[in-house]
Design a protein around this motif. Structure first.
Motif, PDB file in Angstrom:
ATOM      1  N   GLN A 177      40.396  68.006  45.838  1.00 49.37           N
ATOM      2  CA  GLN A 177      39.782  67.191  44.788  1.00 49.37           C
ATOM      3  C   GLN A 177      38.783  66.192  45.371  1.00 49.37           C
ATOM      4  O   GLN A 177      37.702  65.986  44.864  1.00 49.37           O
ATOM      5  CB  GLN A 177      40.845  66.396  44.015  1.00 49.37           C
ATOM      6  CG  GLN A 177      41.654  67.202  43.045  1.00 49.37           C
ATOM      7  CD  GLN A 177      42.826  66.394  42.493  1.00 49.37           C
ATOM      8  OE1 GLN A 177      43.028  65.229  42.848  1.00 49.37           O
ATOM      9  NE2 GLN A 177      43.607  67.006  41.628  1.00 49.37           N
ATOM     10  N   LEU A 178      39.206  65.547  46.451  1.00 52.50           N
ATOM     11  CA  LEU A 178      38.350  64.513  47.039  1.00 52.50           C
ATOM     12  C   LEU A 178      37.118  65.091  47.712  1.00 52.50           C
ATOM     13  O   LEU A 178      36.122  64.394  47.909  1.00 52.50           O
ATOM     14  CB  LEU A 178      39.143  63.677  48.056  1.00 52.50           C
ATOM     15  CG  LEU A 178      40.082  62.608  47.480  1.00 52.50           C
ATOM     16  CD1 LEU A 178      40.822  61.904  48.611  1.00 52.50           C
ATOM     17  CD2 LEU A 178      39.312  61.579  46.661  1.00 52.50           C
ATOM     18  N   GLY A 179      37.223  66.339  48.136  1.00 53.19           N
ATOM     19  CA  GLY A 179      36.084  66.926  48.814  1.00 53.19           C
ATOM     20  C   GLY A 179      36.075  66.606  50.299  1.00 53.19           C
ATOM     21  O   GLY A 179      36.938  65.881  50.779  1.00 53.19           O
ATOM     22  N   PRO A 180      35.089  67.149  50.996  1.00 57.62           N
ATOM     23  CA  PRO A 180      35.068  66.925  52.444  1.00 57.62           C
ATOM     24  C   PRO A 180      34.748  65.473  52.774  1.00 57.62           C
ATOM     25  O   PRO A 180      34.013  64.808  52.051  1.00 57.62           O
ATOM     26  CB  PRO A 180      33.942  67.850  52.928  1.00 57.62           C
ATOM     27  CG  PRO A 180      33.120  68.137  51.738  1.00 57.62           C
ATOM     28  CD  PRO A 180      33.979  67.985  50.536  1.00 57.62           C
ATOM     29  N   LEU A 181      35.282  65.006  53.878  1.00 56.19           N
ATOM     30  CA  LEU A 181      34.973  63.663  54.352  1.00 56.19           C
ATOM     31  C   LEU A 181      33.642  63.746  55.082  1.00 56.19           C
ATOM     32  O   LEU A 181      33.479  64.573  55.973  1.00 56.19           O
ATOM     33  CB  LEU A 181      36.069  63.179  55.309  1.00 56.19           C
ATOM     34  CG  LEU A 181      35.869  61.792  55.920  1.00 56.19           C
ATOM     35  CD1 LEU A 181      35.938  60.723  54.846  1.00 56.19           C
ATOM     36  CD2 LEU A 181      36.929  61.534  56.980  1.00 56.19           C
ATOM     37  N   CYS A 182      32.684  62.936  54.679  1.00 59.57           N
ATOM     38  CA  CYS A 182      31.362  63.019  55.296  1.00 59.57           C
ATOM     39  C   CYS A 182      31.346  62.189  56.555  1.00 59.57           C
ATOM     40  O   CYS A 182      31.853  61.099  56.600  1.00 59.57           O
ATOM     41  CB  CYS A 182      30.317  62.486  54.334  1.00 59.57           C
ATOM     42  SG  CYS A 182      30.697  63.004  52.682  1.00 59.57           S
ATOM     43  N   ARG A 183      30.731  62.750  57.557  1.00 55.25           N
ATOM     44  CA  ARG A 183      30.698  62.042  58.837  1.00 55.25           C
ATOM     45  C   ARG A 183      29.279  61.675  59.201  1.00 55.25           C
ATOM     46  O   ARG A 183      28.370  62.406  58.988  1.00 55.25           O
ATOM     47  CB  ARG A 183      31.298  62.948  59.931  1.00 55.25           C
ATOM     48  CG  ARG A 183      32.794  62.930  59.908  1.00 55.25           C
ATOM     49  CD  ARG A 183      33.374  64.216  60.511  1.00 55.25           C
ATOM     50  NE  ARG A 183      33.780  65.121  59.462  1.00 55.25           N
ATOM     51  CZ  ARG A 183      34.983  65.051  58.860  1.00 55.25           C
ATOM     52  NH1 ARG A 183      35.842  64.145  59.210  1.00 55.25           N
ATOM     53  NH2 ARG A 183      35.295  65.900  57.906  1.00 55.25           N
TER      54      ARG A 183
END
Lengths: 654, 325, 139
Positions: C133-139
């Motif tokens: 739900q939250l989606g990928p963590l952007c780095r």
């Protein structure tokens, strides 16, 4: 020099093989950095599998091994031994769990393949940084200290002595045998207590390996498992144990009378005394607190009366340092003081007794030579036996004291034997009759008759008052109705608590007490009931929790067994190498780690301004390493680098 | 004739404190200045960019760069000075770790510019003009160095040989660093030129630390007059001394203020902020969940507190941005 | 503000499991052949108290979208109070992570005993779904 990593992937029959594309996995891991060999095999834990690993280690000069197979909880030990046999340090191994945590739980073959690749890649990255940890050994003392010469302590001492270990048996009273020595009979056999106990006490007294130190208390404990240094203080007895034969001439002569605590205050003794007839060792002792000589009065009545010149007023307390490898605390119990619960009338109504007081009344060495009589000397006709005084209570202790129902039944039998005309009432809310013999005992005593059972709604609902000459017992019965019964004599079964000085003992030995009841906390209530969080300090008997004689003996023997198996004369103590270590060059002495260790393994060196971790006490949890603000603590086999590499292997690119 | 070693000093995104610290060498500055040939020092001397460009590669013996890298110009200057220098020193917390400047990494570039040029109460910018890398003004093309998304420490842009830590470094440390160069007695390349151990080792209040140390309540510095002989942590004030490299002579402690971590972490620590959060959590003597939430909430800005100097060089380096924004 | 997450995004989750309770619980789920999302990658530690916040940050940096720490239930820690340290560190780190823009749900602390294979499966499944739900963590 680059590492040469060998990867062995177990097919585990069809378990792993059919859950993923093993060829793809092997091809993939073969290409990882530092890997010189990767192969699959049917069943690595089998003899052939282990032989293959050993062979490949030698042939390919492998320096690190990854085994991708079942959980390390299954076979890590097996594979470590395999490495050792092949001449490789067993810690240069990493197990990749691709069965319990991959093959068996991922349905999609492609996903399982991907996951397995990541798990093995992580193991490969990690194992490259493993250190060849060595199992160190230290000298240790095979001897033991047992604190408390009651039935549990004696059981421990005798078991240890059987294997010729020197045992220091320390007892704060002048006699041994604890509470059991002052009972008349024991349940459920109704054997006479001294018949069972006396031969055991005799053995303890004459055992060449057991050094008994009566009137002695522990003052300080230093060191750690295998190497404890214990300071004990042996109080002066003022009587020469070598020449005193316990004839009692000194007792006759002494002018001082004090309440006799060995008869629960029911009668008096002299300032020079033998605790009770038959007390062992059968030697007198002077109670400095009450003897006139220590009240600045001149008196040598006992010395003048003694035919053997055994009185030695010049005695002084002796401090000794004992070197032992392990310690058993068997300090027993004390009863809940019913005076804390005014509803029982204890201390106000003269014929309300505690169970220990009743034990002494019934005992032939007691204040009435075994006759059950009231304070006024008359024989009671109606006796109330009250269960759960302070136990199973919402006001005092939650716990059940285990033995009260049984000993109250014992009392009933003793009453029936001595006073066939007496009637009894048992006030209970529940009956505790566990195990092989208890129910049968209850049935047998019930058949003896003269007992009426009053089922109380809850133990706290009872109230005992004096009305005219009668003692009135009011309670709410289980239907909720208020009831009243009279009695001449009331015997209370107060809750069992830890010994009164258990708190002080816990401080000295640095162990915890589980709760407010005063018992010592065992390491694990299921699988480690006689050890504590302090390595090398064991607990046994009622010091650990309420229990009967049989269980106290079992725990005493168990504690001794634990000691015998790990501390072996001539053998050194092997130390678990997966522990934490402080780098003295980096440690700034902030001391923040010291309070974090559950095992008190970290100590300060204030001169060097840093800390040190005791390899014997450290259990390798790593809490200190995670907390250390300057990264000065290394958690061997779980170092920052090792974990970091594992993380990278698990999540970096696909 | 032996030439005097050439020295350069440059400042990037900085406050000027590191330069001040050099000046604070006082009389020693004269000694040092006499022994070297300063070829570039914008804050003090009038050398130009073209003078640097004209130097041969490696001609400068040692360059001290302070300040973090935040603009195109700073990055460019760092790279060119690296080329022209034999040894490059990260001078001060900003160059070493990103410094206080690095705290900007908790925000997006747009948020910073909007805040500064539109939202602050003291700005008067009705047309909402934001700085641009290029503008035409009266027919002339004006350029500003571009403002990066992310503040970087010096070693994230060029290879750094040594670090003189601190915000600012003490004059003693700066002098010692220069003397090491002049006397050719530098430690292994990559070293941070201060103590190896954390501050507690040399803290004057060290002996007042209780053992074990357990806190039931955190206090703020303004709350009382603190006993100048007692360890701050023991009083409940968060002092980052245990997580901070020593070598500053405990100057903040001696001014009756707790350590804020400007010398950065010790060698074995990868992320000073993470280790600080770990040890501060570990000394909390509260286990009930509600009480635990309460005591942790009493720390006003844990992120800023623990990453005050080291955010830009921490593990995560900056706030995670959302996809597409 | 959250972009619509395509069905093809599969989060990577790192789990720090303690040897005595949660790792055993995970193995128990395996022995019972309970299927759960393959997104979890496990790092075994002796005690959850070993989990240095640096590990958690590193996991996020290297590619994890979510991180779990699974330890013994309070009171049951094999090392007495190691899990208590974990609990305290988690509460402090949680607040630090919010400044890094890492949503609270991306770090999860839970207690799994050796016999709770079912709970392990439930917790991992919940976490995976939430990360989706939250989606990928952007780095």
């Amino acid at each position: 020099m680059a590492e040469r990593i060998g990867i062995f992937v177990c097919e585990c029959g069809p378990n792993i093989k059919e859950a993923m594309d093993l060829d793809e996995v092997v091809t993939f891991v073969q290409g990882l950095e530092n890997v010189v060999l990767a192969k699959a095999f049917g069943l690595l834990c089998a003899v052939e599998g282990q032989a293959l690993i050993a062979k490949d280690i030698k042939e390919h000069d492998l320096t690190r091994i990854v085994i991708a197979a079942c959980s390390p909880k299954e076979h890590e030990k097996t594979f470590k031994q395999c490495l050792e046999k092949a001449g490789l340090n067993p810690f240069l191994l990493q197990i990749a769990n691709i069965r319990e945590q991959c093959a068996w739980v991922v349905e999609d073959k492609a996903l399982a393949t991907d996951k397995a690749k990541a798990i093995i890649r992580a193991a490969v990255r990690r194992v490259a940084h493993h250190e060849p940890l060595e199992v160190k050994e230290i000298e240790c003392q095979p001897h033991a200290l047992v604190v408390g010469a009651g039935i549990a302590g004696i059981s421990a001492a005798l078991t240890l002595a059987q294997k010729h270990r020197k045992v220091y048996l320390v007892e704060k009273l002048p006699c041994i045998g604890g509470k059991v020595a002052r009972y008349e009979d024991v349940f459920p056999s109704l054997e006479c207590a001294s018949c069972i106990l006396d031969p055991i006490l005799d053995e303890v007294l004459h055992n060449e390996h057991i050094e008994i130190l009566t009137l002695t208390e522990v003052q300080e404990v230093l060191g750690f498992y295998g190497n404890f240094l214990v300071k004990v203080n042996q109080k002066a007895r003022f009587v020469d144990t070598g020449t005193c034969i316990g004839c009692g001439a000194c007792l006759e002569a002494c002018p001082v009378k004090v309440k006799n605590e060995y008869n629960e205050g029911l009668d008096e003794r002299k300032a020079i005394y033998i605790p009770y007839a038959g007390a062992l060792p059968n030697v007198a002792a002077i109670d400095k607190k009450h003897c006139l000589r220590w009240q600045q009065e001149a008196c040598s009545a006992c010395r003048e009366a003694c035919p053997f010149g055994s009185i030695t007023y010049e005695d002084t307390d002796q401090v000794r340092q004992l070197r032992v490898g392990a310690i058993v605390l068997a300090t027993g119990f004390d009863l809940f003081d019913p005076a804390r619960a005014p509803q029982y009338g204890y201390g106000k109504i003269k014929d309300v007794y505690t169970s220990l007081e009743f034990e002494r009344l019934v005992n032939s060495t007691g204040p009435t030579e075994g006759k059950i009589v009231l304070r006024n000397g008359q024989v009671p006709e109606k006796i109330a036996l009250v269960h759960c005084v302070g136990s199973r209570s919402s006001k005092f202790h939650e716990h059940c004291s285990t033995v009260c129902c049984m000993y109250l039944l014992k009392f009933a039998h003793q009453v029936n034997s001595q006073l066939p005309g007496a009637s009894m009432t048992g006030f209970y809310s529940d009956l505790c009759l566990p195990g092989k013999k208890a129910q049968g005992f209850f049935n047998k005593i019930s058949q003896e008759g003269h007992m009426e059972w009053m089922h109380m709604k809850d133990p706290d609902s009872i109230e005992i008052t004096q009305v005219d000459e009668k003692t009135l017992i009011r309670f709410t019965d289980v239907t909720g109705s208020p009831r009243e019964v009279t009695a001449d004599m009331v015997v209370l079964a107060p809750a069992m608590e830890g010994a009164k000085d258990a708190g002080a003992m816990a401080q000295i030995f640095d162990i915890s007490q589980g709760g407010a009841e005063g018992f010592f906390a065992e390491e694990n209530s299921q699988v480690a009931p006689v050890s504590t969080a302090m390595e090398g300090i064991f607990i046994a008997g009622c010091a650990q929790g309420p229990k009967d004689i049989q269980s106290s003996v079992a725990q005493g023997q168990a504690a001794a067994g634990r000691i015998l198996s790990r501390l072996v004369p001539g053998e050194k103590l092997a130390l678990e190498p997966v522990t934490a270590e402080v780098d003295a060059d980096l440690c700034c002495g902030c001391k923040l780690c010291v309070g974090l260790c559950s095992y008190k393994a970290i100590t300060c060196d204030n001169l060097k301004n840093n800390v040190a971790i005791n390899k014997v006490l450290c259990r390798g949890c790593g809490v200190c390493a995670a907390a250390c603000p300057s990264g000065a603590i290394k958690a061997h086999h779980f170092t920052d680098t090792e974990v970091s590499e594992e993380i990278k292997g698990l999540v970096r690119h696909g | 004739m032996t030439e005097k070693p050439k020295i350069a000093l440059y400042w990037c995104s900085s406050c000027g404190g590191c330069e001040e610290s050099v000046v604070d060498l006082a009389e020693d500055l004269l000694t040092v200045a006499a022994a070297v040939d300063i070829v570039f020092w914008p804050v003090a001397l009038d050398f130009k960019y073209k003078d640097v460009v004209a130097l041969k590669d490696g001609e400068i013996t040692a360059t001290l760069i302070n300040g973090a890298i935040r603009t195109d110009e700073q990055e460019h200057m760092a790279k060119i000075l690296r080329k022209k220098s034999r040894l490059l020193f990260a001078h001060g917390s900003c160059a070493h770790l990103g410094g206080v400047v690095g705290l900007a990494n908790f925000y997006e570039r747009e948020d910073l510019l909007n805040r500064l040029y539109q939202e602050v109460p003291t700005i008067n910018n009705p047309q909402a003009i934001l700085p641009q890398p290029e503008t035409i003004e009266s027919g002339k093309n004006l350029q500003l160095p571009d403002f990066h998304d992310t503040v970087k420490a010096l070693d994230q842009v060029v290879e750094v040989d040594y670090t003189i830590p601190g915000c600012p470094p003490t004059p003693e440390l700066i002098k010692e660093a220069v003397m090491m160069v002049l006397e050719d007695r530098l430690p292994p390349r990559g070293s941070v030129l201060a103590e190896k151990k954390a501050l507690c080792d040399t803290c004057p209040r060290r002996d007042s630390k209780p053992e074990p140390l357990r806190i039931k309540e955190f206090k703020r510095v303004y709350e009382a007059e603190w006993d100048p002989t007692k360890c701050f942590l023991a009083e409940g004030i968060i002092c980052l001394g245990p997580a901070t490299r020593g070598g500053c002579n405990a100057r903040c402690i001696n001014a009756n203020m707790p350590c804020r971590g400007c010398f950065g972490p010790t060698d074995n620590v990868r992320d000073q902020g993470a280790k600080s959060s770990s040890f501060v959590a570990s000394i909390i003597d509260v286990t009930d969940k509600e009480a635990l939430e309460k005591i942790v909430d009493s720390i006003p800005d844990p992120g800023g507190l623990f990453y005050r100097y080291g955010l830009a060089s921490s593990i995560l380096k900056r706030k995670m941005t959302r996809d597409g924004s | 503000m959250v972009d619509a997450v395509t069905t093809s995004f599969e989060p990577k989750i790192i789990g720090f499991l303690c040897n005595w309770c949660s790792y055993e619980g995970a193995d128990a789920a395996g022995r019972a052949r309970k299927v759960y999302p393959a997104n979890l990658r496990v790092v075994r530690v002796m005690c959850s108290g070993r989990v240095d916040p640096q590990f958690i940050l590193e996991a996020f940096k290297e590619g994890a979208d979510g991180v779990m720490i699974l330890g013994c239930h309070p009171g049951d820690c094999h090392y007495k109070e190691g899990n208590l340290q974990t609990l305290k560190r988690y509460h402090v780190l949680k607040r630090v992570l919010s400044r890094f823009g890492i949503e609270e749900d991306r770090l999860r602390l839970d207690w799994i005993s050796a016999g709770e294979g079912d709970k392990f499966v439930q917790v991992v499944s919940e976490m995976t779904e939430r990360m989706r739900q939250l989606g990928p963590l952007c780095r």
